[in-house]
Design a protein around this motif. Structure first.
Motif, PDB file in Angstrom:
ATOM      1  N   THR A 102       0.793  -1.234   0.000  1.00  0.00           N
ATOM      2  CA  THR A 102       0.000   0.000   0.000  1.00  0.00           C
ATOM      3  C   THR A 102       0.829   1.291   0.000  1.00  0.00           C
ATOM      4  OG1 THR A 102      -1.699  -1.252   1.130  1.00  0.00           O
ATOM      5  CG2 THR A 102      -1.975   1.128   1.086  1.00  0.00           C
ATOM      6  N   PRO A 103       1.857   1.433   0.869  1.00  0.00           N
ATOM      7  CA  PRO A 103       2.599   2.707   0.861  1.00  0.00           C
ATOM      8  C   PRO A 103       3.208   3.032  -0.501  1.00  0.00           C
ATOM      9  CG  PRO A 103       3.100   1.483   2.840  1.00  0.00           C
ATOM     10  CD  PRO A 103       2.320   0.555   1.955  1.00  0.00           C
ATOM     11  N   THR A 123      -7.077  -0.053  -8.719  1.00  0.00           N
ATOM     12  CA  THR A 123      -5.834  -0.685  -9.162  1.00  0.00           C
ATOM     13  C   THR A 123      -5.708  -2.123  -8.679  1.00  0.00           C
ATOM     14  OG1 THR A 123      -4.687   0.201  -7.226  1.00  0.00           O
ATOM     15  CG2 THR A 123      -4.568   1.499  -9.262  1.00  0.00           C
ATOM     16  N   LEU A 124      -5.071  -2.904  -9.516  1.00  0.00           N
ATOM     17  CA  LEU A 124      -4.699  -4.279  -9.151  1.00  0.00           C
ATOM     18  C   LEU A 124      -3.175  -4.339  -9.188  1.00  0.00           C
ATOM     19  CD1 LEU A 124      -4.821  -7.389  -8.855  1.00  0.00           C
ATOM     20  CD2 LEU A 124      -5.293  -7.519 -11.295  1.00  0.00           C
ATOM     21  N   TRP A 125      -2.601  -4.884  -8.129  1.00  0.00           N
ATOM     22  CA  TRP A 125      -1.144  -4.926  -7.992  1.00  0.00           C
ATOM     23  C   TRP A 125      -0.755  -6.338  -7.578  1.00  0.00           C
ATOM     24  CZ3 TRP A 125       2.213  -6.409  -4.260  1.00  0.00           C
ATOM     25  CH2 TRP A 125       3.492  -5.845  -4.218  1.00  0.00           C
ATOM     26  N   TYR A 126       0.350  -6.834  -8.105  1.00  0.00           N
ATOM     27  CA  TYR A 126       0.824  -8.165  -7.711  1.00  0.00           C
ATOM     28  C   TYR A 126       2.341  -8.144  -7.608  1.00  0.00           C
ATOM     29  CZ  TYR A 126       2.515 -12.900  -8.347  1.00  0.00           C
ATOM     30  OH  TYR A 126       3.204 -14.072  -8.214  1.00  0.00           O
ATOM     31  N   PHE A 325      -7.457  -3.979  -0.195  1.00  0.00           N
ATOM     32  CA  PHE A 325      -7.188  -5.238   0.503  1.00  0.00           C
ATOM     33  C   PHE A 325      -6.123  -6.041  -0.233  1.00  0.00           C
ATOM     34  CE2 PHE A 325      -8.930  -8.832  -1.860  1.00  0.00           C
ATOM     35  CZ  PHE A 325      -9.810  -8.233  -2.754  1.00  0.00           C
ATOM     36  N   ALA A 326      -5.510  -6.951   0.514  1.00  0.00           N
ATOM     37  CA  ALA A 326      -4.447  -7.791  -0.036  1.00  0.00           C
ATOM     38  C   ALA A 326      -4.747  -9.246   0.277  1.00  0.00           C
ATOM     39  CB  ALA A 326      -3.118  -7.393   0.581  1.00  0.00           C
ATOM     40  N   LEU A 327      -4.362 -10.135  -0.635  1.00  0.00           N
ATOM     41  CA  LEU A 327      -4.466 -11.569  -0.380  1.00  0.00           C
ATOM     42  C   LEU A 327      -3.085 -12.188  -0.557  1.00  0.00           C
ATOM     43  CD1 LEU A 327      -7.711 -12.354  -2.413  1.00  0.00           C
ATOM     44  CD2 LEU A 327      -7.494 -12.365   0.077  1.00  0.00           C
TER      45      LEU A 327
END
Ligand SMILES: [Zn+2]
Ligand SMILES: [Zn+2]
Length: 444
Positions: A102-103, A123-126, A325-327
């Motif tokens: 997130t930061p 946004t989608l981030w991986y 959120f993160a998974l």
């Protein structure tokens, strides 16, 4: 050329280190052959569902300045105080391997002026994250996360959209997890609650039972007392005042709206007053995805998130509400339904088997011809035995095998074997492409 190069290396490193072979660093993991289809399945499914809901893929660097995390995750958070991999680079700048996504995403939002894009920005981030914590089940010191964030939406719909997406993803993956929700209130109402919480824990009979870590938390970060894993602290947390009773009217309304929407969508959740998340920047709604525990152990978290309306401003941007959120990929892989992965794999259409040099040459040409016609063809030209080639075809679950030997080559034919029934027929080599296209069109 190689020799010259070797010499050069020897000059630079006069003695090559000897001793036992190198091991991977503690808490790290390799992804080995055969494991990737499951990763790809998760990524593709996440990408597809997120795109349908207007999320765009972004990426940020692994290295960020240390101060970014100090200012966002919180100076007293476990991440910053204990778990970050940080170092001084040669210019004396303090850098960190990102311990959370997130930061960095927020920094990019501010730095590139994403507030000029139509809001909300989704946004989608991986990518990989690095934390030097105790290796646990499905948690490595380098682990991978999927992050979904929504910027610029102050209303409860942002949380609802994210939780709905989690719900869809879990369905797609065949994972039956529970969604826990709580509200952490805001700058107006949380301080009152924290006062009450501290009062409760400072009572002599309570304070005596606290673990050493929690005694420190009582001064630095009292909210964290609620999610300590020590049994005595857990029991105390059960009797502690609940934040939900201290929410100001706007915070209460916000939570009620989130829950109402979820009820209307038929999404099940569990209100959990002990859920606080370990980071300073959350406000209002927080949530966590947990696997219900089978034993006496604590339920395992697959991921979580919440609203962070002040973070962008606190990192120097204009005030912007946000939620995310993160998974954790490795945790998801523990519970992912293997059948779903198998079904997602495209079976090759045809396996091309050959016996002898002439037939091998012919099958090389045929391979290219069938591939250009749009068929997925597999082969094992390096193998000489027909048995081992057909064993591979079986393993790949191919529907048809085409077999060419000396006799077929001379006759201008090829053998078609139905791998399921085992029946075989002789085809005209010249017509094999059109016949295969017809057969496969029928079975697809
Ligand atoms: Zn409030
Ligand atoms: Zn404790």
């Amino acid at each position: 050329m190689t020799k010259k190069h070797d010499k050069l290396v020897d000059l630079v490193t006069p003695s090559r280190p000897t001793g036992p072979i190198a091991h991977r660093v503690k808490g790290m993991k390799d992804i080995q052959p055969g494991a990737y289809p499951a990763w790809e399945f998760l990524l593709q499914s996440a990408g597809r569902l997120a795109r349908l809901r207007g999320f765009e893929r972004i990426d940020t660097p692994v290295l960020e300045s240390y101060s970014l995390y100090e200012r966002s995750s919180g100076r007293t958070s476990d991440i910053v105080t204990k778990e970050m991999y940080s170092f001084l680079d040669k210019s004396g700048e303090r850098l960190a391997l990102r311990p959370e996504a997130t930061p960095g995403i927020v920094r990019a939002y501010i730095e590139h002026g994403w507030f000029n894009l139509p809001q909300p920005v989704k946004t989608l981030w991986y990518g990989p994250l690095f934390r030097r914590d105790k290796p646990q089940l499905g948690r490595y010191r380098q682990h991978y996360q999927l992050n979904f964030d929504i910027f610029g939406e102050p209303g409860p719909l942002a949380e609802v959209e994210l939780i709905f997406l989690i719900h869809e993803l879990l369905n797609d993956w065949g994972i039956e997890a529970q969604i826990d929700i709580n509200s952490l209130g805001c700058v107006d109402c949380r301080p009152n609650y924290i006062n009450e919480l501290v009062k409760y824990y400072k009572e002599k009979k309570h304070r005596e039972q606290l673990c050493p870590d929690c005694r420190k938390r009582l001064i630095k970060n009292p909210l964290r007392l609620l999610d300590c894993k020590e049994p005595a602290c857990e029991a105390l947390a059960q009797g502690a005042p609940q934040l939900i009773d201290f929410l100001c009217e706007p915070c209460k309304q916000h939570l009620v709206k989130v829950l109402e929407f979820l009820d209307n969508l038929g999404i099940q959740y569990n209100l959990n007053s002990q859920l606080v998340r370990g980071l300073d920047y959350y406000n209002r709604t927080v949530f966590e995805v947990v696997m219900p525990s089978e034993s006496a152990q604590r339920p395992l978290a697959l991921g979580g998130g919440g609203r962070y309306d002040q973070l962008i401003e606190s990192l120097g941007g204009r005030p912007t509400p946000a939620c995310g959120f993160a998974l954790g990929m490795e945790r998801l892989l523990l519970y992912l339904d293997p059948h779903k992965v198998e079904v997602s794999q495209t079976r090759p259409d045809v396996f091309l088997a050959q016996l002898g040099d002439g037939p091998r040459l012919k099958s090389l040409q045929l391979f290219e011809e069938l591939r250009q016609a749009g068929l997925t063809v597999h082969q094992a030209f390096t193998k000489n035995s027909l048995k081992s080639q057909l064993a591979l075809a079986n393993q790949l679950k191919v529907k048809y095998a085409l077999i060419i030997g000396q006799k077929e080559l001379l006759d201008g034919t090829i053998l078609l074997r139905d791998m399921e029934s085992g029946s075989q027929e002789v085809l005209d080599l010249k017509r094999v492409k059109s016949i295969m296209l017809k057969r496969l069109a029928k079975t697809k």
